[in-house]
Write a protein that holds these residues in place. Sequence first.
Motif, PDB file in Angstrom:
ATOM      1  N   VAL A 185     -35.775  -9.937   3.587  1.00 26.05           N
ATOM      2  CA  VAL A 185     -34.566 -10.680   3.930  1.00 26.05           C
ATOM      3  C   VAL A 185     -34.760 -11.323   5.304  1.00 26.05           C
ATOM      4  O   VAL A 185     -35.135 -10.638   6.262  1.00 26.05           O
ATOM      5  CB  VAL A 185     -33.326  -9.763   3.949  1.00 26.05           C
ATOM      6  CG1 VAL A 185     -32.077 -10.560   4.293  1.00 26.05           C
ATOM      7  CG2 VAL A 185     -33.160  -9.054   2.605  1.00 26.05           C
ATOM      8  N   ARG A 236     -32.844 -13.614   8.246  1.00 26.78           N
ATOM      9  CA  ARG A 236     -31.542 -14.112   8.723  1.00 26.78           C
ATOM     10  C   ARG A 236     -31.760 -14.835  10.049  1.00 26.78           C
ATOM     11  O   ARG A 236     -32.265 -14.257  11.009  1.00 26.78           O
ATOM     12  CB  ARG A 236     -30.554 -12.960   8.891  1.00 26.78           C
ATOM     13  CG  ARG A 236     -29.156 -13.403   9.334  1.00 26.78           C
ATOM     14  CD  ARG A 236     -28.201 -12.215   9.379  1.00 26.78           C
ATOM     15  NE  ARG A 236     -26.896 -12.579   9.907  1.00 26.78           N
ATOM     16  CZ  ARG A 236     -25.904 -13.116   9.203  1.00 26.78           C
ATOM     17  NH1 ARG A 236     -26.085 -13.347   7.900  1.00 26.78           N
ATOM     18  NH2 ARG A 236     -24.737 -13.402   9.759  1.00 26.78           N
ATOM     19  N   ASP A 237     -31.369 -16.100  10.076  1.00 26.88           N
ATOM     20  CA  ASP A 237     -31.529 -16.938  11.272  1.00 26.88           C
ATOM     21  C   ASP A 237     -30.160 -17.159  11.897  1.00 26.88           C
ATOM     22  O   ASP A 237     -29.304 -17.839  11.325  1.00 26.88           O
ATOM     23  CB  ASP A 237     -32.170 -18.277  10.891  1.00 26.88           C
ATOM     24  CG  ASP A 237     -32.542 -19.113  12.107  1.00 26.88           C
ATOM     25  OD1 ASP A 237     -32.191 -18.705  13.231  1.00 26.88           O
ATOM     26  OD2 ASP A 237     -33.190 -20.164  11.934  1.00 26.88           O
ATOM     27  N   GLU A 238     -29.927 -16.569  13.079  1.00 29.37           N
ATOM     28  CA  GLU A 238     -28.639 -16.674  13.750  1.00 29.37           C
ATOM     29  C   GLU A 238     -28.680 -17.642  14.928  1.00 29.37           C
ATOM     30  O   GLU A 238     -27.779 -17.647  15.771  1.00 29.37           O
ATOM     31  CB  GLU A 238     -28.201 -15.286  14.240  1.00 29.37           C
ATOM     32  CG  GLU A 238     -28.018 -14.282  13.100  1.00 29.37           C
ATOM     33  CD  GLU A 238     -27.628 -12.894  13.587  1.00 29.37           C
ATOM     34  OE1 GLU A 238     -27.763 -12.650  14.802  1.00 29.37           O
ATOM     35  OE2 GLU A 238     -27.202 -12.068  12.759  1.00 29.37           O
ATOM     36  N   LEU A 256     -34.631 -10.622  11.619  1.00 29.81           N
ATOM     37  CA  LEU A 256     -33.492 -11.294  12.242  1.00 29.81           C
ATOM     38  C   LEU A 256     -33.964 -12.144  13.411  1.00 29.81           C
ATOM     39  O   LEU A 256     -34.619 -11.631  14.331  1.00 29.81           O
ATOM     40  CB  LEU A 256     -32.461 -10.280  12.747  1.00 29.81           C
ATOM     41  CG  LEU A 256     -31.600  -9.556  11.710  1.00 29.81           C
ATOM     42  CD1 LEU A 256     -32.365  -8.383  11.130  1.00 29.81           C
ATOM     43  CD2 LEU A 256     -30.314  -9.056  12.352  1.00 29.81           C
ATOM     44  N   GLU A 270     -29.260 -17.268   5.786  1.00 25.85           N
ATOM     45  CA  GLU A 270     -29.920 -16.068   5.277  1.00 25.85           C
ATOM     46  C   GLU A 270     -30.558 -16.358   3.930  1.00 25.85           C
ATOM     47  O   GLU A 270     -29.982 -17.055   3.097  1.00 25.85           O
ATOM     48  CB  GLU A 270     -28.909 -14.918   5.133  1.00 25.85           C
ATOM     49  CG  GLU A 270     -29.551 -13.605   4.689  1.00 25.85           C
ATOM     50  CD  GLU A 270     -28.602 -12.411   4.782  1.00 25.85           C
ATOM     51  OE1 GLU A 270     -28.047 -12.210   5.897  1.00 25.85           O
ATOM     52  OE2 GLU A 270     -28.401 -11.710   3.775  1.00 25.85           O
ATOM     53  N   THR A 271     -31.762 -15.848   3.747  1.00 23.80           N
ATOM     54  CA  THR A 271     -32.449 -15.983   2.466  1.00 23.80           C
ATOM     55  C   THR A 271     -33.232 -14.699   2.214  1.00 23.80           C
ATOM     56  O   THR A 271     -33.604 -13.995   3.148  1.00 23.80           O
ATOM     57  CB  THR A 271     -33.386 -17.202   2.470  1.00 23.80           C
ATOM     58  OG1 THR A 271     -33.958 -17.376   1.177  1.00 23.80           O
ATOM     59  CG2 THR A 271     -34.506 -17.035   3.479  1.00 23.80           C
ATOM     60  N   SER A 272     -33.437 -14.392   0.932  1.00 20.24           N
ATOM     61  CA  SER A 272     -34.177 -13.169   0.605  1.00 20.24           C
ATOM     62  C   SER A 272     -35.094 -13.429  -0.575  1.00 20.24           C
ATOM     63  O   SER A 272     -34.833 -14.319  -1.405  1.00 20.24           O
ATOM     64  CB  SER A 272     -33.214 -12.023   0.291  1.00 20.24           C
ATOM     65  OG  SER A 272     -32.502 -12.281  -0.911  1.00 20.24           O
ATOM     66  N   ASP A 320     -36.121  -6.331   6.814  1.00 22.64           N
ATOM     67  CA  ASP A 320     -35.174  -7.321   7.352  1.00 22.64           C
ATOM     68  C   ASP A 320     -35.774  -7.961   8.593  1.00 22.64           C
ATOM     69  O   ASP A 320     -36.292  -7.265   9.479  1.00 22.64           O
ATOM     70  CB  ASP A 320     -33.853  -6.649   7.717  1.00 22.64           C
ATOM     71  CG  ASP A 320     -33.067  -6.215   6.491  1.00 22.64           C
ATOM     72  OD1 ASP A 320     -32.274  -7.024   6.001  1.00 22.64           O
ATOM     73  OD2 ASP A 320     -33.262  -5.074   6.021  1.00 22.64           O
TER      74      ASP A 320
END
Length: 690
Positions: A222, A224-226, A61, A233-235, A59
């Motif tokens: 995975v 995830r751009d916050e 982030l 989110e893309t995986s 993951d």
Amino acid sequence: MTAEYSAHHLQVLEGLEAVRKRPGMYIGSTDSRGLMHCLWEIIDNSVDEALGGFGSRIDILLHPDGSVEVRDKARGIPVDVEPRTGLTGVEVVFTKLHAGGKFGGGSYAASGGLHGVGASVVNALSERLDVEVDRGGKTYAMSFHRGEPGVFGGDGPASEFRPYEKSSELRVVGKAPKGTTGTRIRYWADRQIFTKDAAFDFGELEQRARQTAFLVPGLEIVIRDERGEEPVETSYRFDGGISEFADFLAPDAPITDTWRLEGTGNFSETVPVLQPSGAMVPTEVQRECHVDIALRWGTGYETVGRSFVNIIATPKGGTHQQGFEQGLMKVIRGQIEANARKLKVGTSEKIEKDDILAGLSVVLTVRLPEPQFEGQTKEVLGTPAVRNIVASVVSKELGAKFSSTKRDDKAQSALLLEKVVSEMKARISARTHKETQRRKNALESSSLPAKLADCRTNDVAESELFIVEGDSALGTAKLARNSEYQALLPIRGKILNVQKASISDMLSNAECAAIIQVIGAGSGRSFDLEAARYGKVILMSDADVDGAHIRTLLLTLFFRYMRPLVEAGRVYAAVPPLHRVIAINPGSKPNETIYTYSEKELHALLTKLTKSGRRWQEPVQRYKGLGEMDADQLADTTMARDGRLLRRVRMQDAEAAASVFELLMGSEVAPRRDFIVSSADRLDREAIDA
């Protein structure tokens, strides 16, 4: 400067000081590319674990505060004490250069990391780095400030930091579920090191994550751009591995299935091995090299290939690629000689490498312990024994495809041989035609297009060709240029969309043909970079939507048919200004002319002028095109070397333009419809001219 030079002038940089003093040596640059390099150093450590069979998910982030976090469920960084340093494994990994488990100690059979500097370099260049490790039913934690271990008083890098005074401590901060292991790393890049505009590129992160997921089947990555208003989110996960990768890369319809060629080979090499005493002793060791290749031929002529050693991309090839081409040539030539009568191939006609590679999409991977690379960039594999191993695997496995009795294999093999022979005959025919034309042109006087305003110099390195949008801008540009080294070629409107046009349509198009003729280096496979008549090719279009469209069309032409020019970094885009602001100076002092290049820059300038109590002439001039500038303005802002701004087109920019252009202007309608439907919510109605 002083004439005296003695030992007390010398400096010895200890530990991570060298990294902070010369970061470019370790990460290449301190802009966004260097920032992304640091992130991939951390991610690649988790990928190396997955490559060894530990952990199936990573993951990534991107937090709103500018930090980034990487999580995995692998073995976890060792938390016990390393005997020679007396430090825990976590501290050794993050504070000692050239320390790690990838120097042949048996913990990794094959890995992307080789030098043991990745994590420690990222730590040295981070304002804060937090690491948590789950091992043995406990969760361990440690924090660092610019490479120094200690304790932070709160969250984020701005909180109070207290370094350890006597000895560092790997804290136990919780319990981990039984049987759970893994590592979590979060860090804030040091803004004292990186430029202000350095940022993580989500698109580049997606592209590399997709590539890595192809190379490690079953691994899920995975992202995830916050950082925005809404998280994105893309995986990626590909159980088919490089077979799916080859299909993904292929730009044309297939004439063969995606064939998989796998095999192993053994070799011995003498390398320095670290002994328990700490000495390095040259030792002969046995190595195993695993070869895995996915390839397919299509109806087109373009060759698309990617090669990797472990998970390291080798864009400039090396011994594994040489072995692949050697084995491929041997098998295909042998098959064509055996079927010469059926394929109508004469004894004087010889198959060349380009005939075989036409229409080929291939992903070539080799895995071996401690590969030897040429140089620090890991772009060229140098291990000599790999060449023969790859050639042997290709000869054996591809030969089996051609001798297969299965109906599909026989049909596809026959189609492939016919394609290779037709490519050979087309090449011979084109060469004959070219030689005929050369003899013809020797008797005639060839001339360049009449609309070209050429420069006087014969020095290619100094010369520049401006491709100008429209005849109206040409008149101003002629007055603004330096005719000693600046040439001008106007184009009328939007050139042909070469993304879906045939090569014959492209060559018969007047604008495309004129550009190719003026540059003078040919096109496609016959393009000769040494023959190019200009050192720089500069695309100069209006600063509006149509200008951007024309620039994209031109870039696609260069990318498809004059790619070496782009690869050499000789294609540029001019950056004309959007606004001209005349700031009024008090008294008899002449007014100041200031140019801005975006709406944001204009508003910032006007705010600055207002704060300083200065006025400006209204209305602010907004340039709708190059033709609205007079010669002096165009020269000062866009053409003169001492005042202009040029944007160099790098290879990845051209690839991105081509993929977007294929989506928006290509022959496939379905992906374009899906793109329009999915992007409708992002449309800014205020941005539409009405």
